[in-house]
Design a protein around this motif. Sequence first.
Motif, mmCIF file in Angstrom:
data_model
loop_
_atom_site.group_PDB
_atom_site.id
_atom_site.type_symbol
_atom_site.label_atom_id
_atom_site.label_comp_id
_atom_site.label_asym_id
_atom_site.label_seq_id
_atom_site.Cartn_x
_atom_site.Cartn_y
_atom_site.Cartn_z
ATOM 1 N N LEU A 163 0.852 -1.185 0.000
ATOM 2 C CA LEU A 163 0.000 0.000 0.000
ATOM 3 C C LEU A 163 0.887 1.233 0.000
ATOM 4 O O LEU A 163 1.780 1.364 0.839
ATOM 5 C CB LEU A 163 -0.905 -0.006 1.226
ATOM 6 N N VAL A 164 0.638 2.124 -0.937
ATOM 7 C CA VAL A 164 1.455 3.322 -1.137
ATOM 8 C C VAL A 164 0.565 4.533 -0.905
ATOM 9 O O VAL A 164 -0.370 4.790 -1.656
ATOM 10 C CB VAL A 164 2.047 3.344 -2.558
ATOM 11 N N GLU A 165 0.865 5.277 0.141
ATOM 12 C CA GLU A 165 0.031 6.408 0.558
ATOM 13 C C GLU A 165 0.788 7.717 0.345
ATOM 14 O O GLU A 165 1.904 7.896 0.838
ATOM 15 C CB GLU A 165 -0.322 6.249 2.037
ATOM 16 N N GLY A 166 0.180 8.646 -0.415
ATOM 17 C CA GLY A 166 0.817 9.935 -0.617
ATOM 18 C C GLY A 166 0.236 10.698 -1.791
ATOM 19 O O GLY A 166 -0.460 10.125 -2.638
ATOM 20 N N LEU A 167 0.496 12.007 -1.842
ATOM 21 C CA LEU A 167 -0.012 12.879 -2.910
ATOM 22 C C LEU A 167 -1.530 12.794 -3.024
ATOM 23 O O LEU A 167 -2.099 12.904 -4.112
ATOM 24 C CB LEU A 167 0.648 12.523 -4.250
ATOM 25 N N GLY A 168 -2.185 12.579 -1.895
ATOM 26 C CA GLY A 168 -3.634 12.501 -1.875
ATOM 27 C C GLY A 168 -4.198 11.202 -2.411
ATOM 28 O O GLY A 168 -5.413 11.091 -2.624
ATOM 29 N N ARG A 169 -3.334 10.187 -2.635
ATOM 30 C CA ARG A 169 -3.763 8.918 -3.191
ATOM 31 C C ARG A 169 -3.453 7.774 -2.226
ATOM 32 O O ARG A 169 -2.524 7.866 -1.416
ATOM 33 C CB ARG A 169 -3.073 8.615 -4.530
ATOM 34 N N VAL A 170 -4.221 6.720 -2.323
ATOM 35 C CA VAL A 170 -3.958 5.480 -1.592
ATOM 36 C C VAL A 170 -3.910 4.384 -2.653
ATOM 37 O O VAL A 170 -4.943 3.993 -3.208
ATOM 38 C CB VAL A 170 -5.051 5.183 -0.549
ATOM 39 N N VAL A 171 -2.700 3.922 -2.950
ATOM 40 C CA VAL A 171 -2.466 3.013 -4.074
ATOM 41 C C VAL A 171 -2.147 1.627 -3.537
ATOM 42 O O VAL A 171 -1.227 1.453 -2.729
ATOM 43 C CB VAL A 171 -1.297 3.513 -4.952
#
Length: 282
Positions: free
Chosen positions: A52-60
């Motif tokens: 899970l990649v969280e950042g730049l207003g996104r949760v990927v």
Amino acid sequence: MRLGHFTLHTVECGRFRLDGGAMFGIIPKVLWARRMPADERNRITMHMRALLVEGLGRVVLIDNGAGDKYGAKFRDIFALEGCTLDASLARAGFQASDVTDVILTHLHFDHAGGSTKWHNGRAVPRFPNARYFIQEAQLESARQPNAREKASFLPENFEPLAASGQLCALRGRQELLPGLTVLPVHGHTEAQQLVRITGAEGTLVYVADLLPTVHHLRGPWVMAYDIRPLQTLREKSAFLEKAHAKDWQLFFEHDPDVAVASLLKGARGIEAGKFRPLSELF
């Protein structure tokens, strides 16, 4: 773990078993079984580990395991031990509705099965607010599968995403967010995509089935599942040389013991260096 714009969370999606001979191709059992012992049905234990990649207003979310849609016979063949996806997301502080993007490395059931769930007798997207990214050539391959991969491509794992308008087809290498890039390779299956995450602190690459375990770092240790094993050899060699030269960390999706490792060059070529425990990283 922090990399550039992103905070990274490991997401365990359960365990399953695959035939050890198929996982290591031409390598004799006497060699691979020392590293990954087989059960009475010649199967070795594999993890399904998403990122899970969280950042730049996104949760990927990168991949999502096998999911929980399968019957007793399927679960027995692959010794599926439940779907821990939702629980793992909750431990990281998220739920399915928070996920904004799902990157699918490829559409084999153990990577994309968690993309959908059963609802009122039909498969629907598990992540209602997410875009799902896949390489266009991989989607075409899944829809018209070859005999080797047909059993691994299950339409209920991806067609509901297309029907809902959430499936986004990519063509080749692409930076989806600043510092997050997909890198296609074609040996294991048509247009599998690795995911590279880069920041000032370094680079981490989610290597999917180019390198399912640390044991596959060795040149001839290639899966019999690969549709183009000689291409896998070339892709793996070129990737590892670059990863070693640039000091990239590798994130392993299927290794039961190692989630992340650095690389070093030894007498037998490039091999895993320091294994960093999850407690240090996530």
